[in-house]
Design a protein around this motif. Structure first.
Motif, short mmCIF file in Angstrom:
data_model
loop_
_atom_site.label_atom_id
_atom_site.label_comp_id
_atom_site.label_asym_id
_atom_site.label_seq_id
_atom_site.Cartn_x
_atom_site.Cartn_y
_atom_site.Cartn_z
N TYR A 199 -7.95 -0.55 8.76
CA TYR A 199 -8.79 -1.56 8.10
C TYR A 199 -8.09 -2.91 8.07
N ARG A 200 -6.81 -2.94 7.71
CA ARG A 200 -6.09 -4.22 7.61
C ARG A 200 -6.07 -4.95 8.96
N ASP A 249 0.84 -1.21 0.00
CA ASP A 249 0.00 0.00 0.00
C ASP A 249 0.87 1.26 0.00
N THR A 283 -6.28 2.73 5.79
CA THR A 283 -6.03 1.39 5.24
C THR A 283 -5.38 0.50 6.27
N ILE A 294 -9.96 -6.45 0.38
CA ILE A 294 -9.15 -5.51 -0.40
C ILE A 294 -7.77 -6.12 -0.65
N THR A 341 0.98 4.02 -3.04
CA THR A 341 0.76 5.44 -2.78
C THR A 341 1.91 6.28 -3.32
N ILE A 376 -14.29 2.38 5.77
CA ILE A 376 -14.11 1.06 5.17
C ILE A 376 -14.64 0.02 6.15
N THR A 378 -12.60 0.29 12.72
CA THR A 378 -12.70 1.02 11.46
C THR A 378 -13.53 2.29 11.61
N PHE A 386 -3.22 -1.08 -2.57
CA PHE A 386 -4.41 -0.26 -2.49
C PHE A 386 -4.00 1.18 -2.21
N ILE A 430 -5.44 5.11 -1.62
CA ILE A 430 -6.47 6.11 -1.40
C ILE A 430 -5.82 7.48 -1.49
#
Length: 309
Positions: free
Chosen positions: A150-151, A120, A147, A186, A124, A180, A169, A190, A192
């Motif tokens: 979330y992970r 990630d 992220t 996902i 980015t 998320i 989250t 990833f 964002i």
């Protein structure tokens, strides 16, 4: 004052959901936030620090951190299991042992979380020309923070822990503006960008190398049936190498955005898109005439048009 107290106490006695008094039979929000911060120190050992840990030995620091997190997490999972029908009527020792096993299984997922987060960071850096360094991304980008949380929450979700993943989250949602659901799937790489107002629903499936800009919704097409839809596939599938530009709404459990597609800003997509497609919307331009009377003029767009950030 006594009259007011009696009135409020009387209002507590109606047996409604809001009248629940079992404050010690639900997870503690402040402790969950502490767990998040300590897990961030484990996931990013060179970026998050705690003043209490001053040892130069990485082994000792990590041992203390994991012991602290495991102690708090085990207790919170034990309480959360009260919301699992399998454990709701079980004895405390049964929930304690189950929570201990879940904790051990969870911490064995740390290398996997770090593997995904490393991709990630790379995505980015590769995708944002404004990034001066990867250090800047880890320390300053809310998209990566959302992220990361979330992970860590997703792995708890996969272990079927009630409440805690969503609390984690939603904490990320409060501090970053990115929502998320921990149940979403996902893939790696990833990215964002501009992390504000993004929503990813619980049954979403997102592939690898997906780029998401501000204001994107990956959501359900219709929720009029409410909780009856719980457990069904309500959210889209986004295949690999897809870019979703700002304000795009991708809706519906049967909607698949094909590999390599680009969804333009403010698009409203409710049906599947073939791989390597470009989806845009026609816009209008406001033109002021000599007498300041607005006229609308349609802009010409070709298949290569997309948002420039």
């Amino acid at each position: 004052m006594d009259d007011i107290v009696q009135e409020v106490l009387a209002d507590y006695s109606h047996g409604r959901d809001i009248d629940n008094m079992n404050v010690f039979e639900q997870p503690d929000q402040e402790i969950v936030e502490e767990i998040i911060h300590e897990l961030l120190m484990i996931l990013f050992p060179g970026y998050y620090r705690e003043k209490e840990y001053r040892t130069r030995s990485t082994h000792i620091k990590l041992s203390v951190l994991i012991e602290d997190v495991m102690y708090d997490l085990r207790k919170q999972i034990e309480v959360a299991l009260l919301f699992d029908p399998e454990y709701s009527d079980s004895k405390k020792i049964v929930r304690k042992r189950a929570a201990q096993k879940i904790c051990l299984d969870y911490f064995r997922k740390i290398p996997k979380m770090r593997e995904y987060l490393n991709t990630d960071i790379q995505a980015t850096f590769d995708g944002d020309p404004a990034a001066d360094s990867k250090d800047e991304i880890v320390l300053a980008y809310p998209g990566l923070l959302a992220t990361a949380i979330y992970r860590m929450a997703h792995e708890l979700f996969l272990l079927k822990v009630p409440l805690l993943p969503r609390m984690m989250t939603e904490y990320a949602h409060r501090v970053t503006g990115v929502d998320i659901h921990p149940g979403a799937t996902i893939g790696k790489y990833f990215f964002i960008d501009h992390a504000t107002g993004i929503v990813v629903g619980s049954t979403s499936i997102i592939g690898e190398h997906v780029k998401v800009y501000q204001g994107v919704t990956i959501g359900a097409l219709s929720t009029k049936e409410g909780h009856k839809l719980h457990g069904s596939k309500r959210h889209p599938t986004i295949e690999d190498n897809v870019t979703l530009y700002s304000g795009a709404s991708i809706l519906g459990g049967n909607t698949v955005i094909g590999e390599g597609s680009v969804i333009g800003g403010n698009s409203f997509v409710t049906k599947s898109i073939a791989p390597h497609s470009t989806v845009t919307i026609k816009t209008h331009e406001m033109v002021l005439g000599a007498k300041n009377k607005p006229e609308e003029k349609e802009l010409e767009q070709d298949s290569t048009w997309f948002y420039v950030i």
